[in-house]
Motif scaffolding. Structure first.
Motif, PDB file in Angstrom:
ATOM      1  N   SER A 140      -5.164  -0.329  -9.532  1.00  0.00           N
ATOM      2  CA  SER A 140      -3.792   0.147  -9.381  1.00  0.00           C
ATOM      3  C   SER A 140      -2.855  -1.045  -9.187  1.00  0.00           C
ATOM      4  CB  SER A 140      -3.693   1.105  -8.198  1.00  0.00           C
ATOM      5  OG  SER A 140      -3.952   0.427  -6.989  1.00  0.00           O
ATOM      6  N   ASN A 196     -10.179  -0.798  -6.403  1.00  0.00           N
ATOM      7  CA  ASN A 196      -9.300  -1.938  -6.133  1.00  0.00           C
ATOM      8  C   ASN A 196     -10.036  -3.038  -5.362  1.00  0.00           C
ATOM      9  OD1 ASN A 196      -7.264  -0.562  -7.396  1.00  0.00           O
ATOM     10  ND2 ASN A 196      -6.186   0.014  -5.509  1.00  0.00           N
ATOM     11  N   ASP A 213       2.189   1.851  -3.540  1.00  0.00           N
ATOM     12  CA  ASP A 213       1.205   2.042  -4.610  1.00  0.00           C
ATOM     13  C   ASP A 213       1.021   3.538  -4.905  1.00  0.00           C
ATOM     14  OD1 ASP A 213      -0.620   1.455  -6.504  1.00  0.00           O
ATOM     15  OD2 ASP A 213      -2.248   0.926  -5.126  1.00  0.00           O
ATOM     16  N   GLN A 264      -9.771   5.210  -5.852  1.00  0.00           N
ATOM     17  CA  GLN A 264      -9.009   4.095  -6.408  1.00  0.00           C
ATOM     18  C   GLN A 264      -9.055   2.878  -5.485  1.00  0.00           C
ATOM     19  OE1 GLN A 264      -7.417   4.127  -9.583  1.00  0.00           O
ATOM     20  NE2 GLN A 264      -7.549   1.954  -9.072  1.00  0.00           N
ATOM     21  N   ILE A 265      -9.057   3.129  -4.172  1.00  0.00           N
ATOM     22  CA  ILE A 265      -9.145   2.009  -3.217  1.00  0.00           C
ATOM     23  C   ILE A 265     -10.470   1.275  -3.382  1.00  0.00           C
ATOM     24  CG2 ILE A 265      -9.365   1.458  -0.761  1.00  0.00           C
ATOM     25  CD1 ILE A 265      -7.289   3.650  -0.224  1.00  0.00           C
ATOM     26  N   SER A 322      -1.270  -2.204  -6.719  1.00  0.00           N
ATOM     27  CA  SER A 322      -1.348  -3.001  -5.497  1.00  0.00           C
ATOM     28  C   SER A 322      -2.250  -4.213  -5.658  1.00  0.00           C
ATOM     29  CB  SER A 322      -1.856  -2.132  -4.339  1.00  0.00           C
ATOM     30  OG  SER A 322      -3.170  -1.661  -4.599  1.00  0.00           O
ATOM     31  N   TYR A 330      -1.756   4.542  -6.515  1.00  0.00           N
ATOM     32  CA  TYR A 330      -3.220   4.680  -6.545  1.00  0.00           C
ATOM     33  C   TYR A 330      -3.686   5.343  -7.848  1.00  0.00           C
ATOM     34  CZ  TYR A 330      -2.715   3.332  -1.746  1.00  0.00           C
ATOM     35  OH  TYR A 330      -2.394   2.630  -0.609  1.00  0.00           O
ATOM     36  N   GLU A 333      -7.347   8.974  -4.040  1.00  0.00           N
ATOM     37  CA  GLU A 333      -6.838   7.677  -3.587  1.00  0.00           C
ATOM     38  C   GLU A 333      -7.971   6.797  -3.057  1.00  0.00           C
ATOM     39  OE1 GLU A 333      -5.526  10.540  -2.870  1.00  0.00           O
ATOM     40  OE2 GLU A 333      -3.495  10.471  -3.699  1.00  0.00           O
ATOM     41  N   ILE A 346      -4.090  10.031   2.507  1.00  0.00           N
ATOM     42  CA  ILE A 346      -4.977   9.417   1.515  1.00  0.00           C
ATOM     43  C   ILE A 346      -6.109  10.406   1.219  1.00  0.00           C
ATOM     44  CG2 ILE A 346      -6.529   7.494   1.025  1.00  0.00           C
ATOM     45  CD1 ILE A 346      -3.614   6.721   1.028  1.00  0.00           C
ATOM     46  N   PHE A 382       0.819  -1.204   0.000  1.00  0.00           N
ATOM     47  CA  PHE A 382       0.000   0.000   0.000  1.00  0.00           C
ATOM     48  C   PHE A 382       0.859   1.261   0.000  1.00  0.00           C
ATOM     49  CE2 PHE A 382      -3.444  -2.714   2.140  1.00  0.00           C
ATOM     50  CZ  PHE A 382      -4.042  -2.954   0.921  1.00  0.00           C
TER      51      PHE A 382
END
Length: 798
Positions: free
Chosen positions: A476, A547, A437, A543-544, A478, A439, A540, A536, A434
């Protein structure tokens, strides 16, 4: 009686005296005691009797006198001849003596020789009787000097039972007999000393014995497992499918295993090869012969129990390295291998009950030690090596007949600890992923890069595949890294599950449960911590969320991966499912909540830049600069939200509008704001109009009608009320479902109205009212009173 016949009485007394029958005291006493003068009369009778006897003697002598004279005459006649004969005899004797002197000398010599010959014969006979005894005693001394003590004891028994009774009368035999108990004690002491040396030596070499035994057990296990793999390959039945070790390598592995087995075949050592047990056998035989076998058994068992306690005592830093555990296990194995050997080669020295009791005691101590020391292990590699050592340790002792089920039960406890150490390790791995990354969607510039990524991560998007290069994957960097690390975790967890003598179903269950812990606890915690980090931002977080969506979709491929490893179908009733769906949903919800929070914080930052002149007489004619900047920011950020699921973007947009509306309302009702002009209200109204225009522009698609504009409905009705000054309508319709100002709270209206009320001459708004129409001022006062009455009534009703 004397009175009747005194004379007869005296005659009887004399007859008794002459008969020589003694004693005569009683007879004489009767004479003197019976009558007076009895003594005198008795003496007279006695004298008369003596005189009679003298007369008889004289008559007899006279009768034989002539014969006596004749005899004397004859003797005188032969006297001369007798003297001559005496001279002749004397002379003859002299001559005979002279002639016999040589004979006497020779006779004495003969007698002396005969005595010597008899003595020699006797000595030879006695020596022949004593010689075997001396030879046996000499043999005994030789056996003692060459340390053949058991033979020496047997020789002693022969001496005592066979040889000594023959010569027991001799002094040397008594000395030998007296010396035998001392020799026996010497033998006992020497054999016991040898036994002590043996016990000390075996304690020092237990680790070597155990190491050899464990190595042989390990080689046997490798050979058996390799043979099973070969059979599985031949019949097409493979328990584990590991993409790291292709199936075609099994034949090569098996070939090497057989070659190593052939090389080591001549080097196989047994415990007899490593240890000389002769001191034990000798000491046992010696004490058996001496009838003290029980003493020896008790001593041996007592000393071995002491050594067992020493062997079972771990070093304080044992948990720091695998070598510490290995030395601990090898010493224990060496100890019990020796005991097992003693059990099978001796009769009664140790029994199965004794070894079982000793093993149960040792097993309890071993489990306690391992449970305590393993709890300090934080390195999963060390825990895995410990597990392998325990398995080899258990397999080795099981081969010698010792029950080891409790050790495998302990392994399940250590497996949980191993999983905990793996989870901690992978928590660090996830944190590093993390942290590294960016992101941002993964850029792809060639087909090779695309194939390389999808070979590691199961991603399928037909529309994206049709797009030309360069292009971007939605997740991303990660995401594939996490997926790969989850598989690595499964591999690591599988390593511990192997060799535990468990079925494929149990192994499958172990893998799934540990993977669930990784997803639901470790990865979920890392995601939640990541989401809460200050650096974050909204981009971000978006993007999380994307993900986690792809990771959630990949969970079914992880289940397939575990199924391929264990050959246990997912349709099995007791198969545990992976909880990735709920894990990533929770993370996604947390990210969504954090998006709402950060978005509201950003709105608060813009609102804090507001700088209203609350006493302005006229508005600026355009919206405030801070608000326009805020709206532009919201438009740009909602453009990023197009990658989010529709409901998330809509909720974020609605939440932002509601928070903005609430913030603006709080700005108006701030207790520190003491007064406000109509110009300020009009300027504030321009800002709210911009907010409504923004809401109506559909910044996020999917809203129906004017749903988004409803976020500002409270502000709109409140401002409309003050802009048109329609208090009569408000007061008349308050509480009606169709009221024009249904969303205006009386308390809110009262608070704002009091801020606009003319309380000083500085209030320019109501200065005109006082000049032009004093009645309107009274109207305001009346409205305020009515609002206060309405608010008080609501409070009492509540």
């Amino acid at each position: 009686m004397l009175e009747e016949d005194p004379d007869q009485t005296y005659e009887n007394v004399l007859a008794e005296i002459q008969s020589f029958e003694l004693p005569i005291e009683a007879t004489l006493r009767s004479v003197y005691d019976d009558q007076p003068n009895a003594h005198k009369k008795f003496m007279e009778k006695l004298d008369a009797c003596i005189r009679n006897h003298d007369k008889e003697i004289e008559k007899m002598c006279n009768f034989h006198h002539q014969g006596f004279v004749d005899a004397i005459t004859e003797l005188l006649k032969v006297r001369t001849d007798a003297e001559k004969l005496k001279v002749q005899v004397t002379d003859t004797n002299r001559r005979f003596q002279d002639a016999g002197k040589e004979v006497i000398v020779q006779t004495e010599d003969i007698i002396r020789c005969r005595i010597q010959q008899r003595n020699i014969t006797t000595v030879v006979e006695k020596l022949q009787l004593c010689l075997p005894v001396l030879e046996m005693y000499s043999k005994l001394k030789e056996q003692m000097s060459t340390k053949r003590y058991y033979s020496a004891l047997k020789t002693m028994e022969q001496l005592e039972n066979v040889y000594f009774p023959r010569v027991s009368q001799y002094r040397f035999c008594q000395l030998m007999i007296e010396n035998l108990p001392k020799l026996r004690e010497d033998i006992k002491e020497i054999s016991m000393s040898d036994l002590k040396d043996f016990l000390e030596s075996i304690r020092k070499h237990s680790d070597k014995i155990g190491e050899t035994a464990m190595k042989q057990a390990q080689q046997q296990k490798i050979f058996t497992v390799t043979l099973q793999k070969q059979n599985n390959v031949k019949f097409g039945k493979t328990m584990y499918i590991n993409d790291r070790i292709p199936e075609e390598r099994n034949e090569i592995v098996l070939k090497h295993a057989f070659e190593e087995e052939d090389e080591n075949e001549e080097e196989v050592l047994t415990v007899q090869d490593l240890v000389d047990f002769s001191p034990v056998y000798q000491c046992l035989h010696i004490y058996s012969v001496l009838g003290d076998e029980e003493t020896f058994e008790n001593y041996y068992r007592k000393q071995r129990k002491k050594q067992a306690r020493l062997v079972l005592q771990p070093q304080s830093n044992m948990h720091e390295t695998v070598d510490g555990y290995r030395r601990y296990f090898t010493q224990i194995v060496g100890f019990f291998v020796v005991e097992d050997h003693i059990l099978h080669v001796t009769q009664g020295l140790v029994t199965r009950a004794y070894t079982d009791e000793l093993w149960n005691m040792a097993l309890s101590k071993i489990i306690a030690v391992l449970r305590a020391h393993s709890s300090y292990c934080t390195d999963p590699d060390l825990v895995l090596e410990l597990k392998n050592l325990i398995v080899i340790f258990a397999d080795t002792l099981q081969g010698y007949g010792f029950p080891v089920n409790r050790l495998f039960d302990l392994l399940f406890e250590i497996r949980d600890q191993y999983n905990e150490t793996l989870l901690k390790k992978w928590a660090g791995v996830f944190r590093d992923i993390f942290e590294e990354d960016n992101y941002s969607p993964i850029p792809i510039v060639s087909e090779e890069e695309y194939r390389a990524i999808i070979s590691k991560f199961p991603f399928q998007d037909p529309d994206l595949e049709k797009q030309p290069f360069p292009k971007k994957l939605p997740m991303s960097q990660s995401v594939p890294h996490i997926y790969i690390q989850v598989k690595e975790f499964i591999y690591a967890s599988l390593k511990f599950s192997e060799s535990l003598h468990r079925s494929s179903t149990e192994i499958d269950d172990m893998l799934r449960k540990s993977t669930n812990l990784l997803l639901t606890r470790t990865l979920s915690s890392c995601l939640l911590n990541l989401i809460k980090k200050p650096h974050i931002g909204l981009t971000e977080l978006v993007q999380i969320i994307i993900n986690t969506t792809h990771l959630e979709q990949a969970c079914k491929y992880l289940e397939d991966f575990i199924t391929n490893i264990t050959n246990i179908s997912q349709e099995t009733v007791h198969t545990t499912r992976l909880y990735g769906l709920s894990t990533f949903k929770d993370a996604r919800h947390a990210a969504e909540g954090e998006i709402y929070t950060k978005l509201n914080q950003k709105i608060d930052e813009f609102v804090q830049l507001a700088d209203y002149d609350w006493t302005m007489s006229e508005p600026d004619g355009r919206a405030s600069g801070y608000l326009m900047d805020l709206i532009n920011f919201l438009r740009s950020i909602f453009q990023v939200f197009t990658h989010l699921p529709g409901k998330v973007a809509q909720t974020a947009c609605m939440s932002a509008c509601q928070h903005l509306s609430t913030s603006l309302m709080q700005m108006l009702l701030d207790s520190e704001l003491k007064q406000i002009s109509m110009g300020a209200v009009q300027q504030f109204n321009l800002d709210v109009i911009q907010c409504e225009l923004f809401a109506s522009s559909e910044p996020v698609p999917g809203f129906q009608g004017d749903t988004l504009q409803l976020a500002f409905i409270d502000l709109r009705q409140l401002l409309d009320l003050f802009m048109v000054w329609d208090w009569s309508t408000y007061l008349a319709d308050y509480g009606q479902p169709a009221s024009k100002y249904l969303r205006v709270n009386p308390n809110t209206a009262l608070t704002l109205l009091e801020k606009m009320k003319d309380t000083s001459k500085k209030n320019n708004i109501f200065a005109q009212f006082r000049k032009n129409d004093r009645d309107k001022q009274k109207l305001i006062e009346t409205v305020v009173k009515q609002l206060r009455s309405l608010v008080n009534g609501m409070s009492q009703h509540t």
